[in-house]
Structures are given as structure tokens and as C-alpha cells.
Design an enzyme around this catalytic site. Structure first.
Site, mmCIF file in Angstrom:
data_model
loop_
_atom_site.group_PDB
_atom_site.id
_atom_site.type_symbol
_atom_site.label_atom_id
_atom_site.label_comp_id
_atom_site.label_asym_id
_atom_site.label_seq_id
_atom_site.Cartn_x
_atom_site.Cartn_y
_atom_site.Cartn_z
ATOM 1 C CG ASP A 94 139.206 94.284 7.449
ATOM 2 O OD1 ASP A 94 139.978 93.346 7.202
ATOM 3 O OD2 ASP A 94 138.554 94.879 6.566
ATOM 4 C CG HIS A 145 140.562 94.754 -1.445
ATOM 5 N ND1 HIS A 145 140.501 95.994 -0.884
ATOM 6 C CD2 HIS A 145 139.374 94.178 -1.155
ATOM 7 C CE1 HIS A 145 139.332 96.169 -0.291
ATOM 8 N NE2 HIS A 145 138.626 95.067 -0.448
ATOM 9 C CE LYS A 169 140.266 93.776 3.580
ATOM 10 N NZ LYS A 169 139.595 94.963 4.142
ATOM 11 C CE LYS A 223 129.664 101.218 8.700
ATOM 12 N NZ LYS A 223 128.280 101.647 8.388
ATOM 13 C CB ILE A 228 135.721 92.056 10.026
ATOM 14 C CG1 ILE A 228 135.461 91.449 8.624
ATOM 15 C CG2 ILE A 228 137.043 91.537 10.572
ATOM 16 C CD1 ILE A 228 136.480 91.891 7.561
ATOM 17 C CE1 TYR A 249 137.267 98.405 1.926
ATOM 18 C CE2 TYR A 249 137.800 98.218 4.246
ATOM 19 C CZ TYR A 249 137.386 97.643 3.066
ATOM 20 O OH TYR A 249 137.095 96.304 3.033
ATOM 21 N NE ARG A 268 122.181 99.183 14.644
ATOM 22 C CZ ARG A 268 121.722 99.711 13.522
ATOM 23 N NH1 ARG A 268 122.564 100.153 12.591
ATOM 24 N NH2 ARG A 268 120.426 99.804 13.307
HETATM 25 N N1 LIG Z 1 137.538 92.120 1.410
HETATM 26 C C1 LIG Z 1 136.484 92.652 0.833
HETATM 27 O O1 LIG Z 1 136.338 92.665 -0.401
HETATM 28 C C2 LIG Z 1 135.423 93.267 1.685
HETATM 29 C C3 LIG Z 1 134.186 93.617 1.121
HETATM 30 C C4 LIG Z 1 133.217 94.170 1.959
HETATM 31 C C5 LIG Z 1 133.485 94.358 3.311
HETATM 32 N N2 LIG Z 1 134.725 94.022 3.825
HETATM 33 C C6 LIG Z 1 135.043 94.203 5.263
HETATM 34 O O2 LIG Z 1 134.007 93.605 6.030
HETATM 35 C C7 LIG Z 1 133.466 94.592 6.917
HETATM 36 C C8 LIG Z 1 132.001 94.324 7.198
HETATM 37 O O3 LIG Z 1 131.255 94.280 6.001
HETATM 38 P P1 LIG Z 1 130.182 95.400 5.602
HETATM 39 O O4 LIG Z 1 130.550 96.683 6.238
HETATM 40 O O5 LIG Z 1 130.071 95.363 4.121
HETATM 41 O O6 LIG Z 1 128.810 94.814 6.140
HETATM 42 P P2 LIG Z 1 128.218 94.207 7.521
HETATM 43 O O7 LIG Z 1 129.209 94.320 8.624
HETATM 44 O O8 LIG Z 1 127.670 92.890 7.176
HETATM 45 O O9 LIG Z 1 126.982 95.181 7.772
HETATM 46 C C9 LIG Z 1 127.150 96.525 8.102
HETATM 47 C C10 LIG Z 1 125.749 97.131 8.201
HETATM 48 O O10 LIG Z 1 125.052 96.497 9.262
HETATM 49 C C11 LIG Z 1 124.605 97.478 10.194
HETATM 50 N N3 LIG Z 1 124.730 96.872 11.535
HETATM 51 C C12 LIG Z 1 125.862 96.524 12.183
HETATM 52 N N4 LIG Z 1 125.579 95.976 13.382
HETATM 53 C C13 LIG Z 1 124.230 95.976 13.490
HETATM 54 C C14 LIG Z 1 123.334 95.565 14.505
HETATM 55 N N5 LIG Z 1 123.776 95.036 15.641
HETATM 56 N N6 LIG Z 1 121.993 95.713 14.282
HETATM 57 C C15 LIG Z 1 121.535 96.255 13.118
HETATM 58 N N7 LIG Z 1 122.337 96.666 12.129
HETATM 59 C C16 LIG Z 1 123.679 96.530 12.309
HETATM 60 C C17 LIG Z 1 125.496 98.682 9.996
HETATM 61 O O11 LIG Z 1 124.806 99.878 10.309
HETATM 62 P P3 LIG Z 1 125.441 101.118 11.134
HETATM 63 O O12 LIG Z 1 126.885 101.261 10.747
HETATM 64 O O13 LIG Z 1 124.594 102.263 10.664
HETATM 65 O O14 LIG Z 1 125.258 100.810 12.586
HETATM 66 C C18 LIG Z 1 125.773 98.600 8.501
HETATM 67 O O15 LIG Z 1 124.704 99.177 7.769
HETATM 68 C C19 LIG Z 1 133.718 95.904 6.164
HETATM 69 O O16 LIG Z 1 133.550 97.033 6.971
HETATM 70 C C20 LIG Z 1 135.118 95.675 5.665
HETATM 71 O O17 LIG Z 1 136.060 95.882 6.712
HETATM 72 C C21 LIG Z 1 135.677 93.464 3.025
#
Ligand SMILES: NC(=O)c1ccc[n+]([C@@H]2O[C@H](COP(=O)([O-])OP(=O)(O)OC[C@H]3O[C@@H](n4cnc5c(N)ncnc54)[C@H](OP(=O)(O)O)[C@@H]3O)[C@@H](O)[C@H]2O)c1
Length: 277
Positions: free
Chosen positions: A43, A106, A73, A230, A228, A48, A236
């Protein structure tokens, strides 16, 4: 890996790799790590700033393009049809591909562009008809935005990618998507890590011998949503894949869903007012 069926007839892997906030210079390594771990759903987004690096990692991987589900997006400045056409062409070029598996608007930006996201949607319908987007969908669309598209569009969105995690389970939007045959994708599924230290999550994790992230991701996939997460941390990235046989009980599910904090639980913007270009 479990797949979820889209209303196009195609399937999407229920687990994908999120790339938000991965700096361009780190993206080739991060996406390569995810592909090596077994992720086949990536994704990204124009916003980004890392599409070219995502494309580079996929190209270098040697994995057949048809074996990877790739989403990008449309960025907020490009909602006008000609701008959307130009930016979509650029996305395909940057991603080194003739098509994306999923192209999303988006943000609905209901306070911009005269509140007209239908014209933007009709432009995405062109990309779908041309086969350059195998599926089209939306992100951050509230139930009334979905109703507007159902009324004025020709194609029903395949996906609505929205914020969902235990502090913001987003049930009303999920129900609307389900009613319309739209697959729900959970962004920030870990609440940007904020939920991972919640005592309810850590207690369940300890009891069943899973990580807090596995507990939360299992809660999502058991509800039928696509996730999805990250991470740029290899351990992790790997452990976040092992979420399809986590022994959560019904009671665990109830307790996790009850962590709902309503609007205060949001980690990101409210789609009704988000107007950043
Ligand atoms: N459509 C939209 O408007 C929108 C908005 C936001 C996000 N997104 C998409 O959704 C994806 C995920 O959302 P997000 O990146 O905001 O947040 P997330 O996946 O909820 O959280 C990412 C955070 O969690 C940590 N993490 C991941 N796995 C872990 C584990 N097993 N144990 C402890 N910590 C862990 C990561 O740290 P490290 O990386 O340091 O390991 C990072 O700080 C994005 O990357 C993007 O592709 C879309």
C-alpha cells in the site's frame, strides 16, 4: 495468506504492507524486506512520496508483477479530472507498471472542490474501464459520501480504506461498506502503536503467548477487514504476518472492541473536515 473477494471478482490479500512515513531513501530496503518476508500486497500513495522506490523494490525483487497486489492513491491537489489523469500516469511510470491493482481517492475533501468528489470518481472510472486500475475505490469516505457515489457513480467502489483500530473501531462506516458490498481496509490498524501498550491488549497477548500487535491484527482479520500494518523493523514485519491462527476468544473480541474511545480515539484526521492539500 487469506484473500478477500472484491466486487470486481478479483481478490486482495487480507494482509498488506503499509508504507506511510517510510522515507524515500529507506523505502527500497523496507519493501524488499516485506516482499522477502512474504507480503504480496503493498500500500502506497502519491502523498507518501515513495512510489518510485516502491516500484524499484518490486522491479528488483524478480517476483512476477501479477503475484503482487499494488495499491496507490490520488493525492489531494489532483481531484480535477485532467490533474488526476496526469498524476495517475505519473504514478504508473514511477511504480514501473502498466496497471495498479487498486487506485483510491485518498480523501473526500468535502469542503474543497465545491464538495464535488463525484467528478473525481468518474475520472477513476475511466482508469478502471481502461484496465490501468484493476479496481478502484476510496479512502476516508464517510457513509454519506458513499451514498453520494452510489447515487451518482456507475462503478461501486471496491474498497473503502479507513482508520480502524481498537481505540477507533469505526463500526458505522464498516457497516455502510458491508451493506454496499465494499471491502473495508483498516489503516493505522495498530493505532500507530498507541494501542499496543493498552493493558487489555497486553494481558490477552501474555495469556495466549502472542505479541500485542498479533492480538490487534487478529482482531481485525477475524472481523473480516483487510489490514495494512507498517513497520520498518524486520522482526515486526515477520511477526505481523503470523495473525491468522491467533486463538482469540469471543470474550477477547468483546473486550478489545470495548476499548472504543469514540472521536477521541482517532489517530488521524476527521474526513468531514480534512482539507489539507
Ligand atoms: N488512507 C489513509 O488516509 C491512510 C492514513 C494512514 C495510514 N494509511 C496506510 O496504513 C498503513 C499503516 O498505518 P500507519 O503506518 O499509520 O500505522 P500502524 O501500522 O498502525 O502503526 C505503525 C507503527 O507501529 C509500529 N509497529 C508495527 N508493528 C509493530 C509491532 N509488531 N510491535 C510494535 N510496534 C509495531 C511501527 O514501528 P516501526 O516501523 O518502527 O517498526 C510504527 O511506529 C500506512 O503505512 C499506510 O499505508 C493510510
Amino acid at each position: 495468506m487469506t484473500n478477500v473477494k472484491l466486487n470486481t471478482g478479483q481478490t486482495i490479500p487480507q494482509l498488506g504492507y503499509g508504507t506511510y512515513k517510510i522515507a524515500p531513501e529507506d523505502t527500497v530496503a523496507a519493501v524488499t524486506m516485506a516482499l522477502e518476508a512474504g507480503y504480496r500486497h503493498i500500500d502506497t500513495a502519491q502523498m507518501y512520496g515513495n512510489e518510485a522506490e516502491v516500484g524499484e523494490a518490486i522491479a528488483q525483487s524478480g517476483i512476477d508483477r501479477s503475484d503482487i497486489f499494488l495499491t496507490t492513491k490520488l493525492d489531494n491537489p489532483y481531484h480535477m479530472p485532467d490533474d488526476a489523469r496526469v498524476s495517475f500516469r505519473q504514478s504508473l511510470e514511477d511504480l514501473q507498471t502498466d496497471y495498479v491493482d487498486l487506485f483510491l481517492i485518498h480523501w473526500p475533501l468535502p469542503t474543497l472542490y465545491g464538495g464535488d468528489f463525484v467528478t473525481t470518481w468518474l475520472t477513476l472510472e475511466e482508469f478502471f474501464e481502461e484496465g490501468r486500475a484493476k479496481a478502484i475505490g476510496v479512502s476516508n469516505f464517510l457513509p454519506d459520501h458513499i451514498d453520494t457515489l452510489l447515487k451518482h457513480g456507475t462503478v461501486v467502489p471496491a474498497v473503502n480504506q479507513i482508520e480502524i483500530h481498537p481505540y477507533f473501531p469505526n463500526e458505522v462506516s464498516r457497516a455502510k461498506n458491508a451493506e454496499a458490498g465494499i471491502v473495508t481496509q483498516a489503516w493505522s490498524p495498530l493505532g500507530r502503536a498507541a494501542v499496543l501498550t493498552d493493558p487489555v491488549i497486553t494481558e490477552i497477548a501474555e495469556r495466549i503467548g502472542a505479541t500485542p500487535a498479533q492480538v490487534v491484527l487478529a482482531w481485525h482479520v477475524n472481523r473480516g477487514d483487510v489490514v495494512i500494518p507498517k513497520s520498518v523493523t524486520q522482526s515486526r514485519v515477520v511477526s505481523n504476518m503470523d495473525i491468522f491462527d491467533v486463538p482469540l476468544t469471543e470474550e477477547d473480541h468483546v473486550r478489545i472492541t470495548a476499548l472504543d474511545r469514540g472521536e477521541e480515539g482517532r489517530q488521524g484526521s476527521n474526513p468531514a473536515t480534512m482539507d489539507r492539500i
